[in-house]
Write a protein that holds these residues in place. Structure first.
Motif, PDB file in Angstrom:
ATOM      1  N   GLN A 182       0.977  -9.672 -16.743  1.00 41.54           N
ATOM      2  CA  GLN A 182       1.314 -11.088 -16.952  1.00 41.54           C
ATOM      3  C   GLN A 182       1.964 -11.676 -15.699  1.00 41.54           C
ATOM      4  O   GLN A 182       1.692 -12.813 -15.317  1.00 41.54           O
ATOM      5  N   ARG A 195      -0.651 -12.259 -13.114  1.00 39.07           N
ATOM      6  CA  ARG A 195      -1.489 -13.393 -13.523  1.00 39.07           C
ATOM      7  C   ARG A 195      -0.785 -14.712 -13.237  1.00 39.07           C
ATOM      8  O   ARG A 195      -1.396 -15.665 -12.746  1.00 39.07           O
ATOM      9  N   ARG A 233      -0.879 -15.362  -9.506  1.00 37.92           N
ATOM     10  CA  ARG A 233      -2.223 -15.771  -9.095  1.00 37.92           C
ATOM     11  C   ARG A 233      -2.515 -17.205  -9.538  1.00 37.92           C
ATOM     12  O   ARG A 233      -3.045 -18.009  -8.762  1.00 37.92           O
ATOM     13  N   ASP A 234      -2.164 -17.556 -10.775  1.00 42.23           N
ATOM     14  CA  ASP A 234      -2.405 -18.909 -11.272  1.00 42.23           C
ATOM     15  C   ASP A 234      -1.618 -19.940 -10.469  1.00 42.23           C
ATOM     16  O   ASP A 234      -2.129 -21.028 -10.171  1.00 42.23           O
TER      17      ASP A 234
END
Length: 105
Positions: free
Chosen positions: A30, A33, A36-37
């Protein structure tokens, strides 16, 4: 069969360790992620800002927002510009109101 209790404790311990490792892996995934987002959103936002600025610049430089070109007068080298004639009108006289005395009783 005295080993029955140790096997159960060992099995429960392995299960707890497996669940803990799964939660740690999930949390790490998480976190990666989200990072990266955020990076993708930052790049996309930056490109959007650059695109908007480029569009505005193009609009005001060469599009309908550009000022109309003014004609220029070309001269030969050594020529002096001719003075532009100015309109001189004749002055008009404005009538001065006359003061009439008022009769006194």
């Amino acid at each position: 069969m005295a080993n029955g209790g140790k096997d159960r404790g060992s099995r429960e311990s392995r299960e707890r360790a497996r669940l803990y490792q799964a939660r740690v892996d999930f949390h790490n995934g998480q976190s990666r992620r989200r990072t990266r987002d955020n990076l993708i959103a930052g790049i996309a936002g930056g490109l959007l800002v650059v695109g908007v600025l480029a569009a505005q610049t193009a609009y005001f430089v060469s599009g309908p927002g550009a000022p109309a070109p003014e004609p220029t007068q070309t001269m030969n080298p050594g020529e002096t510009p001719a003075p532009t004639p100015t309109e001189t009108g004749t002055p008009t006289e404005t009538p001065v109101p006359s003061v009439t005395p008022t009769p006194t009783p």
